[in-house]
Design a protein around this motif. Structure first.
Motif, PDB file in Angstrom:
ATOM      1  N   LYS A   5     126.702 -57.286  35.448  1.00  0.00           N
ATOM      2  CA  LYS A   5     125.684 -56.745  34.552  1.00  0.00           C
ATOM      3  C   LYS A   5     125.998 -55.265  34.307  1.00  0.00           C
ATOM      4  CE  LYS A   5     121.940 -58.235  33.490  1.00  0.00           C
ATOM      5  NZ  LYS A   5     121.446 -58.962  32.274  1.00  0.00           N
ATOM      6  N   ILE A   6     126.119 -54.887  33.039  1.00  0.00           N
ATOM      7  CA  ILE A   6     126.422 -53.500  32.675  1.00  0.00           C
ATOM      8  C   ILE A   6     125.376 -52.968  31.715  1.00  0.00           C
ATOM      9  CG2 ILE A   6     128.064 -51.974  31.501  1.00  0.00           C
ATOM     10  CD1 ILE A   6     130.316 -53.708  32.470  1.00  0.00           C
ATOM     11  N   VAL A  22     128.773 -59.086  31.527  1.00  0.00           N
ATOM     12  CA  VAL A  22     130.159 -59.000  31.087  1.00  0.00           C
ATOM     13  C   VAL A  22     131.028 -59.817  32.030  1.00  0.00           C
ATOM     14  CG1 VAL A  22     132.096 -57.436  30.680  1.00  0.00           C
ATOM     15  CG2 VAL A  22     129.769 -56.705  30.109  1.00  0.00           C
ATOM     16  N   LYS A  23     131.790 -60.747  31.488  1.00  0.00           N
ATOM     17  CA  LYS A  23     132.669 -61.576  32.296  1.00  0.00           C
ATOM     18  C   LYS A  23     133.819 -60.737  32.855  1.00  0.00           C
ATOM     19  CE  LYS A  23     130.605 -65.560  31.596  1.00  0.00           C
ATOM     20  NZ  LYS A  23     129.948 -66.309  32.700  1.00  0.00           N
ATOM     21  N   LEU A  24     134.288 -61.072  34.038  1.00  0.00           N
ATOM     22  CA  LEU A  24     135.395 -60.364  34.669  1.00  0.00           C
ATOM     23  C   LEU A  24     136.661 -61.209  34.580  1.00  0.00           C
ATOM     24  CD1 LEU A  24     133.662 -58.910  37.860  1.00  0.00           C
ATOM     25  CD2 LEU A  24     134.159 -57.746  35.692  1.00  0.00           C
ATOM     26  N   LEU A  25     137.701 -60.611  34.015  1.00  0.00           N
ATOM     27  CA  LEU A  25     138.979 -61.291  33.876  1.00  0.00           C
ATOM     28  C   LEU A  25     139.769 -61.141  35.174  1.00  0.00           C
ATOM     29  CD1 LEU A  25     141.117 -62.752  32.198  1.00  0.00           C
ATOM     30  CD2 LEU A  25     141.831 -60.541  31.291  1.00  0.00           C
ATOM     31  N   GLU A  26     139.962 -62.245  35.865  1.00  0.00           N
ATOM     32  CA  GLU A  26     140.711 -62.247  37.115  1.00  0.00           C
ATOM     33  C   GLU A  26     142.006 -63.041  36.973  1.00  0.00           C
ATOM     34  OE1 GLU A  26     137.593 -63.854  39.496  1.00  0.00           O
ATOM     35  OE2 GLU A  26     136.832 -61.876  40.088  1.00  0.00           O
ATOM     36  N   GLU A  27     141.923 -64.211  36.393  1.00  0.00           N
ATOM     37  CA  GLU A  27     143.082 -65.057  36.166  1.00  0.00           C
ATOM     38  C   GLU A  27     143.447 -65.035  34.678  1.00  0.00           C
ATOM     39  OE1 GLU A  27     144.714 -66.422  38.603  1.00  0.00           O
ATOM     40  OE2 GLU A  27     143.245 -65.881  40.156  1.00  0.00           O
TER      41      GLU A  27
END
Length: 273
Positions: A5-6, A22-27
């Motif tokens: 959450k931002i 906001v989705k977090l790009l990990e893969e």
């Protein structure tokens, strides 16, 4: 895939925007074109109808030397890069300390100060679509054709950190306001300066609500505390209209406007109409 959450009214440098997940790009496979990838939001104006947003996770925040090459994760803040280069006596990155943001954003727009640009020492980038060499990227003044999230970049490694350049870059920034902004509002048109054109049409110091074209530098749209998206857009459109009418020059936004009403093919644009 995790999210964060931002609150963009505190997170973004211009201090405008709602609170969003906001989705977090990990893969690598986490990314799809329905998302717009953001960094630390130093050149973003977020509207009331934003696209789906994604941000690199902290696993892409690193900087290291391997095989006489500088490798930097795209989520690495510019200040961290500058500190690492100073500590390790690395040359040609002195200007980065005066460019707020993370490496991915700096590369995406080929950020820089005059002839000192982030692409100058670039070897290659790693994106969600694979590796790209510098020679395979179309780039220029505040422009690249990169269309996939940047995960890492490699740079030529040269030694000899220059303290004199730090002072030179600091002086370049003395005319810029400290009031919250998204940096330069417009790209400089060829052979001219956006700030000069805005001043010539009488908009330096023009204010709507808490948004203003700065009295210190006309090409900085600043927020005096409670600025809102609509007032920022009104000022941007007024500058474009008046400069076009007087000089037949269309000012292209350098700030990225993230609102579906002002975006086309995932590229933020202010409408001429």
């Amino acid at each position: 895939m995790s999210s964060k959450k931002i609150n963009f009214s505190t997170f973004s440098s211009i201090k405008i925007g709602p609170s969003l997940d906001v989705k977090l790009l990990e893969e690598v496979n986490d990314f799809t074109k329905e998302y717009y990838l953001i960094g630390s939001c130093n050149n973003i104006l977020l509207g009331n109808n934003p696209p789906k947003l994604m941000k690199l996770s902290k696993i892409y925040d690193y900087i290291k030397i391997e095989d006489a090459i500088l490798k930097i994760g795209a989520a690495t803040p510019s200040g961290k890069i500058a500190s690492f280069c100073k500590k390790n006596n690395i040359a040609n990155f002195e200007f980065v300390s005066h460019l707020p943001g993370t490496l991915g954003g700096l590369l995406f727009m080929n950020a820089g100060l005059k002839e000192y640009e982030i692409f100058n020492q670039l070897i290659s980038i790693k994106t969600c679509n694979g590796k790209k060499l510098k020679k395979d990227i179309d780039f220029g003044y505040r422009y690249t054709d990169i269309n996939s999230p940047i995960l890492q970049a490699t740079f030529h490694l040269n030694f000899g950190f220059n303290e004199d350049k730090i002072d030179m870059f600091k002086k370049m920034r003395l005319n810029q306001p400290s009031t919250p902004s998204a940096g330069s509002c417009f790209k400089n048109p060829k052979g001219d300066y956006a700030g000069r054109l805005i001043e010539e049409v009488g908009l330096k110091g023009k204010r709507i609500g808490d948004m203003e074209f700065s009295t210190k530098h006309a090409n900085f749209l600043v927020n005096h505390g409670n600025g809102i998206f609509e007032d920022a857009i009104s000022l941007i459109q007024e500058a474009q209209k008046k400069v076009y009418e007087k000089f037949n020059i269309w000012l292209e936004c350098e700030v990225k406007i993230l609102d579906k009403d002002y975006m086309s093919d995932s590229s933020p644009l202010i409408k001429k109409s």
